[in-house]
Design a protein around this motif. Structure first.
Motif, PDB file in Angstrom:
ATOM      1  N   ILE A 283       0.669  -1.098  -0.158  1.00 47.73           N
ATOM      2  CA  ILE A 283       0.149   0.469   0.001  1.00 47.73           C
ATOM      3  C   ILE A 283       0.597   1.572  -0.117  1.00 47.73           C
ATOM      4  O   ILE A 283       1.776   1.474   0.728  1.00 47.73           O
ATOM      5  N   GLN A 284       0.824   2.256  -1.139  1.00 48.99           N
ATOM      6  CA  GLN A 284       1.400   3.554  -0.868  1.00 48.99           C
ATOM      7  C   GLN A 284      -0.190   4.692  -0.250  1.00 48.99           C
ATOM      8  O   GLN A 284      -0.906   4.626  -1.137  1.00 48.99           O
ATOM      9  N   GLU A 285       0.759   6.156   0.007  1.00 52.67           N
ATOM     10  CA  GLU A 285      -0.413   6.768   0.721  1.00 52.67           C
ATOM     11  C   GLU A 285       0.093   8.117  -0.119  1.00 52.67           C
ATOM     12  O   GLU A 285       0.866   8.363  -0.880  1.00 52.67           O
ATOM     13  N   TRP A 286      -1.046   8.961  -0.598  1.00 50.12           N
ATOM     14  CA  TRP A 286      -0.560  10.148  -1.129  1.00 50.12           C
ATOM     15  C   TRP A 286      -0.289  11.044   0.274  1.00 50.12           C
ATOM     16  O   TRP A 286      -1.556  11.729   1.011  1.00 50.12           O
ATOM     17  N   LEU A 287       0.153  11.195   1.106  1.00 44.99           N
ATOM     18  CA  LEU A 287       0.371  12.280   2.279  1.00 44.99           C
ATOM     19  C   LEU A 287      -0.709  13.741   2.052  1.00 44.99           C
ATOM     20  O   LEU A 287      -1.110  13.577   3.429  1.00 44.99           O
ATOM     21  N   PRO A 288      -0.682  14.406   1.279  1.00 49.46           N
ATOM     22  CA  PRO A 288      -1.870  15.703   1.504  1.00 49.46           C
ATOM     23  C   PRO A 288      -2.939  14.847   1.843  1.00 49.46           C
ATOM     24  O   PRO A 288      -3.849  15.342   2.533  1.00 49.46           O
ATOM     25  N   SER A 289      -3.519  13.958   1.145  1.00 47.60           N
ATOM     26  CA  SER A 289      -4.382  13.147   1.311  1.00 47.60           C
ATOM     27  C   SER A 289      -4.951  12.833   2.750  1.00 47.60           C
ATOM     28  O   SER A 289      -6.270  12.276   3.707  1.00 47.60           O
ATOM     29  N   TYR A 290      -3.768  12.217   3.774  1.00 48.46           N
ATOM     30  CA  TYR A 290      -3.626  12.251   5.218  1.00 48.46           C
ATOM     31  C   TYR A 290      -3.681  13.705   5.960  1.00 48.46           C
ATOM     32  O   TYR A 290      -4.362  12.921   6.743  1.00 48.46           O
ATOM     33  N   CYS A 291      -3.335  14.632   5.540  1.00 54.19           N
ATOM     34  CA  CYS A 291      -2.635  15.653   6.264  1.00 54.19           C
ATOM     35  C   CYS A 291      -3.830  16.243   6.398  1.00 54.19           C
ATOM     36  O   CYS A 291      -3.692  17.721   7.126  1.00 54.19           O
ATOM     37  N   ASN A 292      -4.743  16.443   5.239  1.00 56.21           N
ATOM     38  CA  ASN A 292      -5.798  17.484   4.970  1.00 56.21           C
ATOM     39  C   ASN A 292      -7.579  16.533   5.652  1.00 56.21           C
ATOM     40  O   ASN A 292      -8.087  17.333   5.121  1.00 56.21           O
ATOM     41  N   GLN A 293      -7.461  15.901   5.847  1.00 55.40           N
ATOM     42  CA  GLN A 293      -8.320  15.507   6.258  1.00 55.40           C
ATOM     43  C   GLN A 293      -9.178  15.648   8.072  1.00 55.40           C
ATOM     44  O   GLN A 293      -8.028  16.819   8.555  1.00 55.40           O
ATOM     45  N   LYS A 294     -10.188  15.512   8.441  1.00 54.16           N
ATOM     46  CA  LYS A 294     -10.431  17.031   8.934  1.00 54.16           C
ATOM     47  C   LYS A 294     -10.384  16.606  10.789  1.00 54.16           C
ATOM     48  O   LYS A 294     -10.326  15.024  10.824  1.00 54.16           O
ATOM     49  N   GLY A 295      -9.504  17.091  11.036  1.00 58.07           N
ATOM     50  CA  GLY A 295      -9.073  16.974  12.868  1.00 58.07           C
ATOM     51  C   GLY A 295      -8.115  15.997  12.703  1.00 58.07           C
ATOM     52  O   GLY A 295      -7.422  15.673  13.862  1.00 58.07           O
ATOM     53  N   THR A 296      -7.296  16.049  11.381  1.00 57.34           N
ATOM     54  CA  THR A 296      -5.899  15.368  11.653  1.00 57.34           C
ATOM     55  C   THR A 296      -4.870  16.312  11.606  1.00 57.34           C
ATOM     56  O   THR A 296      -4.976  17.797  11.235  1.00 57.34           O
ATOM     57  N   SER A 297      -3.518  16.335  12.242  1.00 59.36           N
ATOM     58  CA  SER A 297      -2.655  16.653  12.173  1.00 59.36           C
ATOM     59  C   SER A 297      -1.227  16.483  11.892  1.00 59.36           C
ATOM     60  O   SER A 297      -1.664  14.721  11.727  1.00 59.36           O
ATOM     61  N   CYS A 298      -0.989  16.809  11.584  1.00 57.70           N
ATOM     62  CA  CYS A 298       0.862  15.955  10.185  1.00 57.70           C
ATOM     63  C   CYS A 298       1.785  16.392  10.408  1.00 57.70           C
ATOM     64  O   CYS A 298       1.942  17.919  10.632  1.00 57.70           O
ATOM     65  N   CYS A 299       2.512  15.734  11.491  1.00 57.17           N
ATOM     66  CA  CYS A 299       4.533  16.187  11.409  1.00 57.17           C
ATOM     67  C   CYS A 299       5.168  16.011  10.214  1.00 57.17           C
ATOM     68  O   CYS A 299       5.219  14.232   9.813  1.00 57.17           O
ATOM     69  N   TYR A 300       5.719  16.699  10.086  1.00 62.71           N
ATOM     70  CA  TYR A 300       7.298  15.788   8.873  1.00 62.71           C
ATOM     71  C   TYR A 300       8.005  15.514   9.708  1.00 62.71           C
ATOM     72  O   TYR A 300       9.180  15.985  10.267  1.00 62.71           O
ATOM     73  N   PRO A 301       9.003  14.705   9.345  1.00 63.35           N
ATOM     74  CA  PRO A 301      10.031  14.259   9.307  1.00 63.35           C
ATOM     75  C   PRO A 301      11.243  15.427   9.728  1.00 63.35           C
ATOM     76  O   PRO A 301      10.850  16.418   9.272  1.00 63.35           O
ATOM     77  N   PRO A 302      12.153  14.985  10.732  1.00 63.81           N
ATOM     78  CA  PRO A 302      12.951  15.894  10.770  1.00 63.81           C
ATOM     79  C   PRO A 302      14.038  17.041   9.351  1.00 63.81           C
ATOM     80  O   PRO A 302      14.180  17.499   9.566  1.00 63.81           O
ATOM     81  N   THR A 303      13.606  15.967   8.789  1.00 65.07           N
ATOM     82  CA  THR A 303      14.806  16.965   7.303  1.00 65.07           C
ATOM     83  C   THR A 303      13.737  17.500   6.159  1.00 65.07           C
ATOM     84  O   THR A 303      13.264  17.900   5.478  1.00 65.07           O
ATOM     85  N   GLY A 304      12.434  17.709   7.389  1.00 63.75           N
ATOM     86  CA  GLY A 304      10.775  18.284   6.614  1.00 63.75           C
ATOM     87  C   GLY A 304      10.067  18.129   5.590  1.00 63.75           C
ATOM     88  O   GLY A 304      10.462  16.677   5.274  1.00 63.75           O
TER      89      GLY A 304
END
Length: 228
Positions: free
Chosen positions: A33-54
């Motif tokens: 399974i592969q995922e598209w990051l924006p679709s994970y991050c823009n869900q209602k009530g979801t917080s998204c944190c990037y790795p230390p490398t940005g």
């Protein structure tokens, strides 16, 4: 009394052996399974944190390599070897790029530990820890979903595309029909989130999925491809 205890002990060992044999027999193949990051991050009530490398470069990332059994359900939480993070040091930089975690707080290596303990141990009869992660990276290297879609002008531009066009484009490129899974953004729009293909139990080659996966989200007939 002692004889009864010995008999009980032998019976328990026999049942444990049968359980392990059943688990091994039930392992049919992998869902990759592969995922598209924006679709994970823009869900209602979801917080998204990037790795230390940005924020990583635009691409689909690995969501999981899940062993599944005959009925299509995932194999989970099998007994197995303890996760050894030092084993992954030679490929850690690649894992951070291709198999990152975006949960908050950013959990890094703990995500790989979770995946190995929950999923990878169920395939340990064939793939040890290093082989399991190598298999996921090798399959990812064969399938660039973003490039495949772009060749048919299906682009991450917040526009809507037919689910059939996305499925057909990927099918023609890789030779196997994917399962597409969606979630909903804060506005309630159905959006492209995950692409699932099946891989043989050696973790080497794409195959037809013998059973549809269970428990993942449905898509509308037209879905949004969120911009990066």
């Amino acid at each position: 009394m002692a004889k009864c205890l010995i008999t009980l002990f032998v019976l328990l060992l026999h049942l444990a052996a049968l359980a392990n044999a059943s688990s091994s027999t039930d392992f049919r193949a992998f869902y990759f399974i592969q995922e598209w990051l924006p679709s994970y991050c823009n869900q209602k009530g979801t917080s998204c944190c990037y790795p230390p490398t940005g924020k990583p470069a635009a691409n689909f990332s690995i969501y999981g390599l899940w062993p599944y059994q005959k009925d299509g359900s995932s194999l989970e939480n099998c007994s197995g070897s303890t996760f050894n993070v030092s084993m992954l040091k030679p490929i850690e930089s690649i894992l951070r790029k291709e198999w990152p975690s975006f949960t908050c707080p950013q959990i890094g290596r703990k995500f790989w530990l979770h995946e190995w303990n929950k999923r990878g141990t169920c395939s340990k009869s064939i793939l040890d820890e290093m082989a399991y992660f190598h298999a996921a990276l090798n399959v990812k290297n064969k399938i660039n979903i973003l490039q495949i879609l772009a060749k048919d002008m299906i682009l991450p531009n917040n526009q809507f595309y037919s689910l059939d066009s996305i499925t057909t484009t990927i099918s023609q490129a890789v030779g196997f029909r994917p399962s597409i899974f969606c979630n909903h953004d804060a506005q309630g729009d159905s959006q492209l989130w995950q692409v699932l293909l099946c891989v043989d139990k050696n973790g080497m080659e794409l195959i037809n999925c013998s059973t549809p996966p269970q428990g993942l989200g449905d898509c509308a007939s037209t879905i949004k491809f969120p911009s990066y």
